[in-house]
Motif scaffolding. Structure first.
Motif, PDB file in Angstrom:
ATOM      1  N   ALA A 157       0.831  -1.208   0.000  1.00  0.00           N
ATOM      2  CA  ALA A 157       0.000   0.000   0.000  1.00  0.00           C
ATOM      3  C   ALA A 157       0.864   1.256   0.000  1.00  0.00           C
ATOM      4  O   ALA A 157       0.541   2.247  -0.677  1.00  0.00           O
ATOM      5  CB  ALA A 157      -0.934  -0.007   1.207  1.00  0.00           C
ATOM      6  N   LEU A 172      -5.747   1.831   6.096  1.00  0.00           N
ATOM      7  CA  LEU A 172      -5.800   1.932   4.643  1.00  0.00           C
ATOM      8  C   LEU A 172      -7.228   2.219   4.181  1.00  0.00           C
ATOM      9  O   LEU A 172      -8.175   1.574   4.644  1.00  0.00           O
ATOM     10  CB  LEU A 172      -5.320   0.633   4.003  1.00  0.00           C
ATOM     11  CG  LEU A 172      -3.973   0.068   4.489  1.00  0.00           C
ATOM     12  CD1 LEU A 172      -3.673  -1.243   3.765  1.00  0.00           C
ATOM     13  CD2 LEU A 172      -2.854   1.067   4.289  1.00  0.00           C
ATOM     14  N   CYS A 177      -6.621  -0.483  -0.041  1.00  0.00           N
ATOM     15  CA  CYS A 177      -6.483  -1.825   0.522  1.00  0.00           C
ATOM     16  C   CYS A 177      -6.794  -2.885  -0.521  1.00  0.00           C
ATOM     17  O   CYS A 177      -6.089  -3.895  -0.635  1.00  0.00           O
ATOM     18  CB  CYS A 177      -7.403  -1.968   1.732  1.00  0.00           C
ATOM     19  SG  CYS A 177      -7.130  -3.475   2.694  1.00  0.00           S
ATOM     20  N   TYR A 181      -4.102  -5.573  -1.809  1.00  0.00           N
ATOM     21  CA  TYR A 181      -4.386  -6.997  -1.628  1.00  0.00           C
ATOM     22  C   TYR A 181      -4.360  -7.735  -2.965  1.00  0.00           C
ATOM     23  O   TYR A 181      -3.912  -8.897  -3.037  1.00  0.00           O
ATOM     24  CB  TYR A 181      -5.737  -7.190  -0.945  1.00  0.00           C
ATOM     25  CG  TYR A 181      -6.056  -8.657  -0.738  1.00  0.00           C
ATOM     26  CD1 TYR A 181      -5.433  -9.375   0.279  1.00  0.00           C
ATOM     27  CD2 TYR A 181      -6.948  -9.325  -1.576  1.00  0.00           C
ATOM     28  CE1 TYR A 181      -5.695 -10.718   0.462  1.00  0.00           C
ATOM     29  CE2 TYR A 181      -7.226 -10.669  -1.395  1.00  0.00           C
ATOM     30  CZ  TYR A 181      -6.589 -11.360  -0.382  1.00  0.00           C
ATOM     31  OH  TYR A 181      -6.842 -12.699  -0.218  1.00  0.00           O
ATOM     32  N   ALA A 356     -10.852  -6.161   2.333  1.00  0.00           N
ATOM     33  CA  ALA A 356     -10.693  -4.772   2.765  1.00  0.00           C
ATOM     34  C   ALA A 356     -11.732  -4.388   3.811  1.00  0.00           C
ATOM     35  O   ALA A 356     -11.409  -3.726   4.808  1.00  0.00           O
ATOM     36  CB  ALA A 356     -10.786  -3.840   1.558  1.00  0.00           C
TER      37      ALA A 356
END
Length: 373
Positions: A157, A172, A177, A181, A356
């Motif tokens: 991130a 985040l 996020c 990810y 997230a």
């Protein structure tokens, strides 16, 4: 009777401190495993020791328990300003909270890229290049054990958001996020699953031992592995970027020396700690005794870099740009739980948006009651 200190059980964390403590007769250093260093309750450690080596995310917990002595009660303002100016990246700032400094950043580290020497010339500057290499060449390992799944997500991130800094307790954003990810999930799809339970030391040992791991794109740098003779050498480079010219994505690690409330510091102890932070010791005694200095000048010094194949100069830009973690009381438990959740999400293929959302909920629940929205 000497002061009692606790550090972590690796040459980088123990050898220099132990040797200095013995030579001075001032400090007897004990050690604990890396996992204890990362998660043991700081108040329990401070109740048993005068000096405690800690990581900056423990500050909120330490302040809530009132178990550390602020450094301005030990050092004068001129000394503290000098320590801050000499320290690389946000190392000193990471131990500042509530308007005061709480630990001396003896050791500096961040997540960087580790690779075998035979692929040192491969194009691996961005996440896309790392993914492409893993897809076609193999030999990729990820650092996901313990707290490192969450740390890897945050580092990715940070490469996507040049201004990301979580020191004041933020998390985040949902879109950031999800994007981070997705990159982590893509890398995990091409990673060797046999090393999913290995901590950073275990991963670097495996790379050094010729197990087939050729690259770990995010792992906390440990200089002793760069000093090993061929063919056991591990090279270290700056962490990947999301785009050429962007930020090297990394979350600050390293360690600081905190003084516990049970300790009554003497002038000799203060002078010894200042000596450990001095430029001459940081460029000489510390690296000569397996340590990893926090002094910016040491990271640029050719004589410090020469025996370790440029470890410091090759990763200094990552240290300078490293982001800080949240530090509130409750963060350490969140970091542990979030990492366990991320490992399960990667294993089961949970959709990025769901990941997230769940992480955001977990983080909100970790905040002190007076900070929850």
């Amino acid at each position: 009777m000497p002061f009692k200190g606790l550090t972590w059980d690796h040459p980088r964390g123990f050898t220099a401190l132990d040797r200095a403590g013995r030579q001075s007769g001032l400090i007897a250093w004990d050690r604990q495993p890396l996992e204890g260093f990362e998660s043991a309750p700081i108040a329990d450690l401070c109740a048993a020791y005068d000096l405690v080596v800690l990581d900056h995310p423990h500050l909120g917990e330490a302040l809530a328990q009132d178990c550390l002595c602020p450094l301005d009660e030990v050092f004068d303002p001129v000394a503290l300003k000098r320590f801050a100016a000499d320290s690389i990246g946000p190392s000193f700032r990471s131990y500042e909270m509530a308007g005061r400094a709480w630990a001396l950043p003896l050791d500096a580290a961040s997540q960087v890229m580790a690779l075998r020497p035979e692929i040192a010339d491969a194009p691996l500057a961005t996440w896309a290049e790392v993914s492409d290499f893993a897809r076609h060449e193999g030999g990729l390992a990820l650092s996901l054990a313990g707290p490192h799944a969450a740390l890897s997500l945050m580092s990715i991130a940070a490469s996507l958001d040049d201004g990301l800094d979580l020191a004041d307790g933020g998390w985040l954003g949902a879109a950031l996020c999800v994007e981070a990810y997705e990159i982590l999930s893509d890398l995990n799809a091409h990673a060797n699953p046999d090393f999913g339970q290995a901590n950073p030391i275990g991963l670097l040992e495996a790379m050094s031992s010729g197990t087939g791991i050729r690259i770990c794109p995010l792992v906390y740098g440990y200089v002793p592995y760069a000093a090993r003779p061929a063919p056991r050498t591990v090279l270290f480079r700056n962490a990947p970027r999301s785009r050429i010219g962007g930020r090297h994505g990394s979350i600050l690690g390293g360690t600081g020396i905190g003084i516990s409330r049970r300790c009554t510091p003497s002038d000799a102890l203060r002078d010894h700690l200042a000596w450990l932070m001095s430029p001459g010791v940081q460029t000489g005694f510390i690296p000569e005794n397996d340590g990893q200095p926090s002094n910016r000048a040491a990271w640029a010094d050719p004589d410090v870099n020469a025996p370790v194949r440029g470890f410091y100069s090759a990763t200094a830009a990552t240290l300078e740009a490293a982001a800080l973690r949240p530090r509130h009381d409750g963060y350490i438990a969140f970091q542990t739980a979030a990492s366990a959740f991320l490992r399960e999400a990667l294993r089961t293929g949970l959709p990025p948006a769901a990941v997230a959302g769940r992480l955001a909920d977990m983080f909100a629940a970790s905040l002190p009651a007076n900070r929850r929205v």
